[in-house]
Design a protein around this motif. Structure first.
Motif, PDB file in Angstrom:
ATOM      1  N   ILE A 261       1.072  -1.123  -0.034  1.00 10.69           N
ATOM      2  CA  ILE A 261       0.022   0.073  -0.052  1.00 10.69           C
ATOM      3  C   ILE A 261       1.188   1.211   0.066  1.00 10.69           C
ATOM      4  O   ILE A 261       1.728   1.522   1.040  1.00 10.69           O
ATOM      5  N   PRO A 262       1.095   1.983  -1.200  1.00 13.52           N
ATOM      6  CA  PRO A 262       2.169   2.947  -1.161  1.00 13.52           C
ATOM      7  C   PRO A 262       1.613   4.183  -0.462  1.00 13.52           C
ATOM      8  O   PRO A 262       0.450   4.403  -0.029  1.00 13.52           O
ATOM      9  N   VAL A 263       2.528   4.965   0.163  1.00 10.10           N
ATOM     10  CA  VAL A 263       2.103   6.183   0.944  1.00 10.10           C
ATOM     11  C   VAL A 263       2.821   7.358   0.397  1.00 10.10           C
ATOM     12  O   VAL A 263       3.996   7.146  -0.256  1.00 10.10           O
ATOM     13  N   SER A 264       2.279   8.485   0.684  1.00  8.25           N
ATOM     14  CA  SER A 264       2.976   9.799   0.232  1.00  8.25           C
ATOM     15  C   SER A 264       4.072   9.891   0.984  1.00  8.25           C
ATOM     16  O   SER A 264       4.000   9.956   2.083  1.00  8.25           O
ATOM     17  N   ARG A 265       4.968  10.487   0.308  1.00 11.69           N
ATOM     18  CA  ARG A 265       6.283  11.205   1.033  1.00 11.69           C
ATOM     19  C   ARG A 265       6.051  12.582   1.583  1.00 11.69           C
ATOM     20  O   ARG A 265       5.099  13.285   1.155  1.00 11.69           O
ATOM     21  N   GLY A 266       6.610  12.789   2.826  1.00 11.51           N
ATOM     22  CA  GLY A 266       6.071  13.859   3.681  1.00 11.51           C
ATOM     23  C   GLY A 266       6.428  15.207   2.593  1.00 11.51           C
ATOM     24  O   GLY A 266       7.500  15.262   1.871  1.00 11.51           O
TER      25      GLY A 266
ATOM     26  N   HIS B 262      13.078   7.443  -3.173  1.00 12.60           N
ATOM     27  CA  HIS B 262      13.882   7.649  -1.807  1.00 12.60           C
ATOM     28  C   HIS B 262      14.958   8.476  -2.190  1.00 12.60           C
ATOM     29  O   HIS B 262      15.566   8.748  -3.115  1.00 12.60           O
ATOM     30  N   GLY B 263      15.125   9.465  -1.080  1.00 18.51           N
ATOM     31  CA  GLY B 263      16.325  10.635  -1.189  1.00 18.51           C
ATOM     32  C   GLY B 263      17.616  10.031  -1.677  1.00 18.51           C
ATOM     33  O   GLY B 263      18.050   9.121  -1.191  1.00 18.51           O
ATOM     34  N   GLN B 264      18.073  10.830  -2.503  1.00 18.30           N
ATOM     35  CA  GLN B 264      19.279  10.727  -3.348  1.00 18.30           C
ATOM     36  C   GLN B 264      20.375  11.740  -2.629  1.00 18.30           C
ATOM     37  O   GLN B 264      21.706  11.292  -2.859  1.00 18.30           O
ATOM     38  N   GLU B 265      19.960  13.108  -2.622  1.00 18.64           N
ATOM     39  CA  GLU B 265      20.845  13.970  -2.317  1.00 18.64           C
ATOM     40  C   GLU B 265      20.300  15.012  -1.361  1.00 18.64           C
ATOM     41  O   GLU B 265      19.176  15.069  -1.236  1.00 18.64           O
TER      42      GLU B 265
ATOM     43  N   SER C 184       9.756   9.426   4.542  1.00 20.92           N
ATOM     44  CA  SER C 184       9.435   8.390   3.526  1.00 20.92           C
ATOM     45  C   SER C 184       8.301   7.518   4.215  1.00 20.92           C
ATOM     46  O   SER C 184       7.530   7.212   3.562  1.00 20.92           O
ATOM     47  N   GLY C 185       8.232   7.506   5.622  1.00 26.30           N
ATOM     48  CA  GLY C 185       6.859   6.862   6.293  1.00 26.30           C
ATOM     49  C   GLY C 185       7.233   5.399   6.078  1.00 26.30           C
ATOM     50  O   GLY C 185       8.322   4.983   5.463  1.00 26.30           O
ATOM     51  N   LYS C 186       6.132   4.707   6.188  1.00 28.94           N
ATOM     52  CA  LYS C 186       6.255   3.138   6.033  1.00 28.94           C
ATOM     53  C   LYS C 186       5.303   2.748   5.324  1.00 28.94           C
ATOM     54  O   LYS C 186       3.893   2.982   5.551  1.00 28.94           O
ATOM     55  N   PRO C 187       5.525   2.071   4.155  1.00 30.50           N
ATOM     56  CA  PRO C 187       4.473   1.611   3.129  1.00 30.50           C
ATOM     57  C   PRO C 187       3.451   0.593   3.970  1.00 30.50           C
ATOM     58  O   PRO C 187       4.237  -0.224   4.789  1.00 30.50           O
TER      59      PRO C 187
ATOM     60  N   PRO D 235       1.966   7.350   6.690  1.00 32.74           N
ATOM     61  CA  PRO D 235       2.530   8.299   5.689  1.00 32.74           C
ATOM     62  C   PRO D 235       3.688   9.013   6.123  1.00 32.74           C
ATOM     63  O   PRO D 235       3.933   9.194   7.378  1.00 32.74           O
ATOM     64  N   GLY D 236       4.520   9.656   5.242  1.00 33.95           N
ATOM     65  CA  GLY D 236       5.675  10.448   5.599  1.00 33.95           C
ATOM     66  C   GLY D 236       5.480  11.538   6.452  1.00 33.95           C
ATOM     67  O   GLY D 236       4.338  12.265   6.172  1.00 33.95           O
ATOM     68  N   GLN D 237       6.347  12.142   7.243  1.00 33.32           N
ATOM     69  CA  GLN D 237       5.963  13.418   8.241  1.00 33.32           C
ATOM     70  C   GLN D 237       6.823  14.654   7.284  1.00 33.32           C
ATOM     71  O   GLN D 237       7.435  14.429   6.706  1.00 33.32           O
ATOM     72  N   ASN D 238       5.990  15.553   7.288  1.00 30.96           N
ATOM     73  CA  ASN D 238       6.357  17.109   6.881  1.00 30.96           C
ATOM     74  C   ASN D 238       7.507  17.592   7.476  1.00 30.96           C
ATOM     75  O   ASN D 238       8.038  17.128   8.760  1.00 30.96           O
TER      76      ASN D 238
END
Length: 605
Positions: free
Chosen positions: A69-74, A184-187, A198-201, A226-229
Motif C-alpha cells: 500500500i504506497p504512502v505519500s512522502r512528507g 527515496h532521497g538521493q541528495e 518516507s514513512g512506512k508503506p 505516511p511520511g512526516q512533513n
C-alpha cells in the motif's frame, strides 16, 4: 427283450458352476469399487485434512497475493509554509510478459498507448517471458495510464505510486536534493531526512484472477504510515533573491561558478543557500554531476583576506593589540620575508590594526601574525570552525583543511594571516562571521526551522563588538568595499577577499576567487552572508567589486522582507540625498575609488 440305448444324464453341474463364477466376478468388481472408494475417501482425507495447508498454500500462491500500500512522502515547506517539495500520485504500468505475448497482435496498440516502439516492446517482453512482473513504464500521469489500462489487454496492469515534484525547480535544488524513481532521497535534505519523510508503506492480502486483476481484498496486513512533513529554515523569497542576483553576476562576469549563504545571526538558521551552475531536480537525468554539487558545502577555497577578522580576533585576545594600537609599519607596500614578497597594492605607511582591516593590508596582517603566539593563532582559527565540520547534518559536507599549528613554518604562519594555506567552505566562512556578529557565540548552522542551539562562546563579547566596528570601516569611504556593499539606510560591516587560485605548481596569476562576507545592520547584526564568485573573466575580479554588490542587493531585499528596521537613516547611502557620514558632507555619495585602488587584498600568497 431288446436292449435300450443308455443316455447319460444332463450335465447340470457345469451350468450350476457358472453361478459361483459370476458371483466371484461381481465380488471382485465390488471389491475394486470399494477399494477405489476407500482410496478416494483416503485421498480426500489427505487433501482436506492431512495436507490441507500445503494445497491451500499452493492455491493461494496462484491467486492470493500480498501487495504494498504506497504512502505519500512528507512535504517539505520553507519557513513560511510555502511548499518546496511535494509528492503527486502517479501510475506505473506493469505486465505479465507470457500473457501479453499470447495476444501479441495487440502489442502495437499497447506500444502506441505507452509511447514506445512496438518492436522494442515485443523484444523486451520476449526476453523476460520467464517472469511474471515487468515494468513497462514508470510514473505515468494517472490519466495517461488509464488510457493504457482501458485497452483491456490481458496481462497489463497498473500500480499506484508517488512522484516528487519541486515547485521552485533549480532555485532550491542544491539544498533539497532529489529522490530516485522509487521515491527515496538521493541528495541533499531529501537524503538527510529520508527516514522522516518516507514513512512506512502498508501491505494487504488480495485475491487476483488469472489475468492478474484484483478481485477481492482479503485483509490488511500492515497499516500504511505516511511520511512526516519537514519545515526548513530556508526562506523561499530570500532564496530567489540570492539566486537571481548571483546568476546575473555570473553572466556579467563570465565566472565559472558562484555560491552564497545567508544565516540568521541569533539562531544559526540557514535562510538561503544558492549555488551556480545548478540543475532542475524535476529532470535530474538531463543534468551533469558537477551541476548537482552543493559547492557551498562540498567545495573548498582559500579565503584570502576574508580571514583577517579571525586573525584580528586572535590579536585582540592576545592583549598585544587594540583596534587603534600599536601602529604597524607597512611602508613601501612590500615585506620580503624568507625569500617571499608579501605585498599590498599600495604603500599604506603606518596603519592601526583597524587600518589593516580597512585597507586589507597583507603586509600588516603578516606582521601581526608573526607577533602572535602560534598556539593562540591556531586555536583561534580552529575555534572559528576552520578544519572542522559545522555539524549542519548536510550529506557530503567537508571539513576543509587547517594544518596543525605546531607544524607551521614561519612563512606558512605569515601567509595564514592573510588567508592562504588553509581551505574553508562558504558555509564555514559565513558561520565564522555569524559568530562575530552574535557577540562571539557560535551556533551550528541548521536547515530546520526552530532547531537552533544555545551556541558556545568563542571569543569575549567585547572583542566581538570591536571586530564589528573594525569591519564597518571596510564599507565606509576609503574601505575596500565602499561603495559597492553599501545598503540604503543600513550600516554594513564586512570584509572583501580576492585570492589567487591554486594550480599545479603554485598559484595562477590570472584566476581569482572574489569574495565578500558581511553582516547587517552593523549596530545590531541580524543577518550574515558570504558570497564567493569563482574565476570572474570579464570586468573586475576583485571581491569588493564583484561580490560586494551581490551582497548589497540581496541583503537589501532580505532586510525589507524580514521587516528589520533601518539603523542608518540620515547618513550616507548610494544615490541618496544630502547626508553626513564620517565628517564628509555633500549632495551625493563619495566617488567610487579607482578600480586599481579598490582591492587592497590582491597580493599573492
Amino acid at each position: 427283450m431288446g436292449l435300450r440305448k443308455h443316455i447319460p444324464p444332463p450335465q447340470h453341474g457345469r451350468r450350476r458352476s457358472a453361478g459361483p463364477s459370476s458371483r466371484k466376478r461381481m465380488m471382485v468388481v465390488v471389491g475394486l469399487l470399494g477399494l477405489a472408494s476407500i482410496g478416494l475417501v483416503a485421498r480426500a482425507f489427505d487433501l482436506q485434512v492431512v495436507r490441507k495447508q500445503f494445497y491451500q498454500s499452493q492455491g493461494d500462491a496462484r491467486f492470493l497475493r500480498v501487495m504494498p500500500i504506497p504512502v505519500s512522502r512528507g512535504t517539505i515547506f520553507d519557513r513560511n509554509g510555502e511548499p518546496l517539495a511535494v509528492s503527486t500520485p502517479v501510475m506505473s504500468i506493469w505486465a505479465n510478459p507470457a500473457e501479453v505475448l499470447e495476444h501479441d497482435d495487440r502489442i502495437p496498440q499497447l506500444a502506441q498507448a505507452l509511447g514506445v516502439d512496438a518492436a522494442n516492446l515485443k523484444e523486451q517482453l520476449v526476453q523476460r517471458s520467464d517472469k511474471e512482473f515487468v515494468y513497462l513504464r514508470r510514473q505515468m500521469a494517472p490519466e495517461a495510464a488509464q488510457v493504457v489500462l482501458d485497452l483491456g489487454i490481458p496481462g497489463i496492469n497498473g500500480q499506484r505510486e508517488f512522484k516528487r515534484y519541486y515547485p521552485s525547480g533549480e532555485v532550491t535544488s542544491h539544498v533539497l536534493g532529489f529522490t530516485n524513481i522509487d521515491d527515496h532521497g538521493q541528495e541533499g535534505l531529501e537524503l538527510a531526512y529520508d527516514d522522516w519523510l518516507s514513512g512506512k508503506p502498508g501491505s494487504k492480502r488480495v485475491i487476483r484472477d488469472r489475468m492478474g486483476h484484483v478481485v477481492e481484498d482479503v485483509e490488511q496486513i500492515r497499516a500504511p504510515k505516511p511520511g512526516q512533513n519537514l519545515t526548513l529554515s530556508i526562506d523561499r523569497r530570500i532564496q530567489f533573491l540570492a539566486y537571481n542576483e548571483l546568476k546575473s553576476t555570473l553572466e556579467k562576469s563570465q565566472a565559472d561558478s558562484g555560491s552564497m549563504v545567508i544565516l540568521d545571526v541569533k539562531t544559526g538558521e540557514v535562510l538561503a543557500m544558492v549555488n551556480l551552475p545548478t540543475y532542475n531536480p524535476n529532470s535530474v537525468n538531463s543534468s551533469k554531476p558537477a551541476d548537482r554539487r552543493n559547492r557551498a558545502m562540498t567545495d573548498v577555497l582559500e579565503p584570502g583576506s576574508t580571514i583577517k577578522p579571525v586573525l584580528m580576533a586572535a590579536a585582540l585576545s592576545s592583549g598585544k593589540y587594540t583596534p587603534t594600537s600599536p601602529l604597524i609599519d607597512t611602508t613601501g607596500g612590500h615585506w620580503f620575508f624568507q625569500g617571499h614578497d608579501i605585498h599590498d597594492t599600495h604603500n599604506y605607511g603606518l596603519l592601526t590594526p583597524t587600518g589593516v582591516i580597512t585597507k586589507s593590508s597583507n603586509v600588516g596582517a603578516a606582521h601581526i601574525a608573526m607577533q602572535l603566539d602560534t598556539g593562540l593563532m591556531y586555536d583561534t582559527y580552529r575555534a572559528f570552525g576552520f578544519g572542522n565540520s559545522t555539524n549542519s547534518g548536510f550529506p557530503g559536507e567537508t571539513s576543509g583543511y587547517l594544518k596543525i599549528g605546531r607544524d607551521w613554518r614561519p612563512l606558512e604562519k605569515a601567509i595564514l594571516g592573510y588567508g592562504y594555506g588553509l581551505n574553508v567552505t562558504v558555509l564555514q566562512l559565513a558561520n565564522a562571521y555569524a559568530t562575530i556578529a552574535d557577540g562571539g557565540v557560535m551556533h551550528s548552522p541548521t536547515f530546520i526551522k526552530g532547531n537552533d542551539s544555545d551556541g558556545k562562546v568563542i571569543i569575549e563579547p567585547q572583542i566581538a563588538h570591536e571586530l564589528v566596528d573594525m569591519l564597518e570601516t571596510t564599507t565606509q569611504p576609503g574601505g575596500t568595499a565602499a561603495p559597492y556593499a553599501w545598503i540604503a539606510n543600513y550600516t554594513v560591516a564586512g570584509k572583501t577577499g580576492t585570492a589567487h587560485k591554486a594550480v599545479a605548481g603554485g598559484y595562477s596569476k590570472n584566476n581569482y576567487g572574489a569574495a565578500f562576507a558581511g553582516m547587517v545592520p552593523a549596530t545590531n547584526p541580524r543577518l550574515v552572508a558570504a558570497v564567493v564568485v569563482d574565476n570572474p573573466r570579464k570586468g573586475s575580479y576583485y571581491g569588493g567589486l564583484v561580490s560586494g554588490p551581490v551582497f548589497a542587493e540581496v541583503m537589501a531585499g532580505a532586510l525589507r522582507l524580514l521587516d528589520i528596521p533601518p539603523d542608518n537613516i540620515g547618513r550616507w547611502y548610494v544615490g541618496g540625498p544630502l547626508q553626513v557620514q564620517n565628517g564628509l558632507t555633500g549632495n551625493a555619495p563619495p566617488a567610487a575609488p579607482n578600480i586599481e585602488e579598490a582591492p587592497a587584498e590582491e597580493g599573492t600568497p
